[in-house]
Design an enzyme around this catalytic site. Sequence first.
Site, PDB file in Angstrom:
ATOM      1  N   LYS A 144      32.479  73.532  81.299  1.00 41.18           N
ATOM      2  CA  LYS A 144      32.599  74.009  79.906  1.00 41.18           C
ATOM      3  C   LYS A 144      31.267  73.851  79.174  1.00 41.18           C
ATOM      4  O   LYS A 144      30.789  74.761  78.500  1.00 41.18           O
ATOM      5  CB  LYS A 144      33.722  73.238  79.181  1.00 41.18           C
ATOM      6  N   ASP A 153      41.840  74.899  72.154  1.00 39.41           N
ATOM      7  CA  ASP A 153      42.753  74.892  73.303  1.00 39.41           C
ATOM      8  C   ASP A 153      44.090  75.541  72.934  1.00 39.41           C
ATOM      9  O   ASP A 153      44.884  75.870  73.821  1.00 39.41           O
ATOM     10  CB  ASP A 153      43.037  73.440  73.739  1.00 39.41           C
ATOM     11  N   GLN A 172      40.004  66.702  77.023  1.00 39.68           N
ATOM     12  CA  GLN A 172      40.399  67.107  78.368  1.00 39.68           C
ATOM     13  C   GLN A 172      41.643  66.331  78.816  1.00 39.68           C
ATOM     14  O   GLN A 172      41.710  65.110  78.690  1.00 39.68           O
ATOM     15  CB  GLN A 172      39.234  66.885  79.338  1.00 39.68           C
TER      16      GLN A 172
HETATM   17  N1  GUN Z   1      43.506  70.137  81.624  1.00 40.95           N
HETATM   18  C1  GUN Z   1      43.900  71.184  82.398  1.00 40.95           C
HETATM   19  N2  GUN Z   1      43.778  72.339  81.719  1.00 40.95           N
HETATM   20  C2  GUN Z   1      43.300  72.022  80.509  1.00 40.95           C
HETATM   21  C3  GUN Z   1      42.959  72.797  79.372  1.00 40.95           C
HETATM   22  O1  GUN Z   1      43.087  74.028  79.335  1.00 40.95           O
HETATM   23  N3  GUN Z   1      42.484  72.105  78.294  1.00 40.95           N
HETATM   24  C4  GUN Z   1      42.349  70.748  78.301  1.00 40.95           C
HETATM   25  N4  GUN Z   1      41.906  70.168  77.190  1.00 40.95           N
HETATM   26  N5  GUN Z   1      42.664  70.006  79.335  1.00 40.95           N
HETATM   27  C5  GUN Z   1      43.126  70.644  80.440  1.00 40.95           C
END
Ligand code: GUN
Length: 300
Positions: A52, A119, A96
């Site tokens: 990211k 998100d 995350q």
């Molecule tokens: N863990 C797995 N997928 C995601 C996501 O799309 N966002 C976040 N913050 N954590 C994740």
Amino acid sequence: MILLEGKPAAAAIKADLSKQVNALIQKKLRPPHLVAVLIGNNGASETYVASKIKNCEEIGFQSSLIRFETSVPEDILLQKLEELNNDDTVDGMLVQLPLPKHISEEKVINTITPEKDVDGFHPVNLGRLAQGAPTFIPATPYGIILLMQHYGIHAKGKHAVVIGRSNIVGRPISILLSSNQPYGNATVTICHSHTPNLKELSLQADILVAALGKPGFVTADMIKEGAVIIDVGITRVEDTSAKKGFRIKGDVNFDEAAAKASYITPVPGGVGLMTIAALLKNTVTAYLKRHNLSEAILSE
Ligand code: GUN
């Protein structure tokens, strides 16, 4: 069979975003700023967050990574999130997942202000999604929609079967595919661990979305000839012959499914690559809204 590769689709989106950042800089505006919060050192989470941040850098976004030890007390984390909520230089933020057991995922999600929740996990944003109102669409389902759009796949009038009902993927993608939007208008069936006739249903799918997190779960006998197969699974499976000691496996038995599908996403290299592109698009949306700017400014 056509492979739904994430690389060209994500590259096209990132090229657009890069141009948008340049348009902002030319107007003496700062670029969008995404903050990622990572707790502990889960291997998969480390990889996702690093990716990211790297993607932000590639397109000229500002990005910050805030790390905490696994043992961080919940109140310290929530306090940091409040701080980020009030920090005017931050446009989008995410924590995350998964979190250590002593930290409430619900509290974390509810603490992030909906305006910066790129998100799309906050109940306000999920509620808006269910209503068909403008919102941040969670990155993975948004990535699936963007991938389908890139390859000209329409859901209208089709029967879409979604296997999995998570808040992150299964539920939101089923809402999106059934919604009255250009990318929606499918008839959607959601299957889960208590669905007794899953094979009977999946065999009716024109579009099959596998998002249950069980490697190789979808086999040839569950697939209708000519179906579009979207594999959301990204499980690390031990493999001593692989350099890293594991391989990434999808929820679909690819070789079997590819022989029957009209379109199919590879794993890795399919949906996974699209999720970051979607997250970056959400960050631009958050930036524009927070600064009261119209989308036109990005192309002027
Ligand atoms: N863990 C797995 N997928 C995601 C996501 O799309 N966002 C976040 N913050 N954590 C994740």
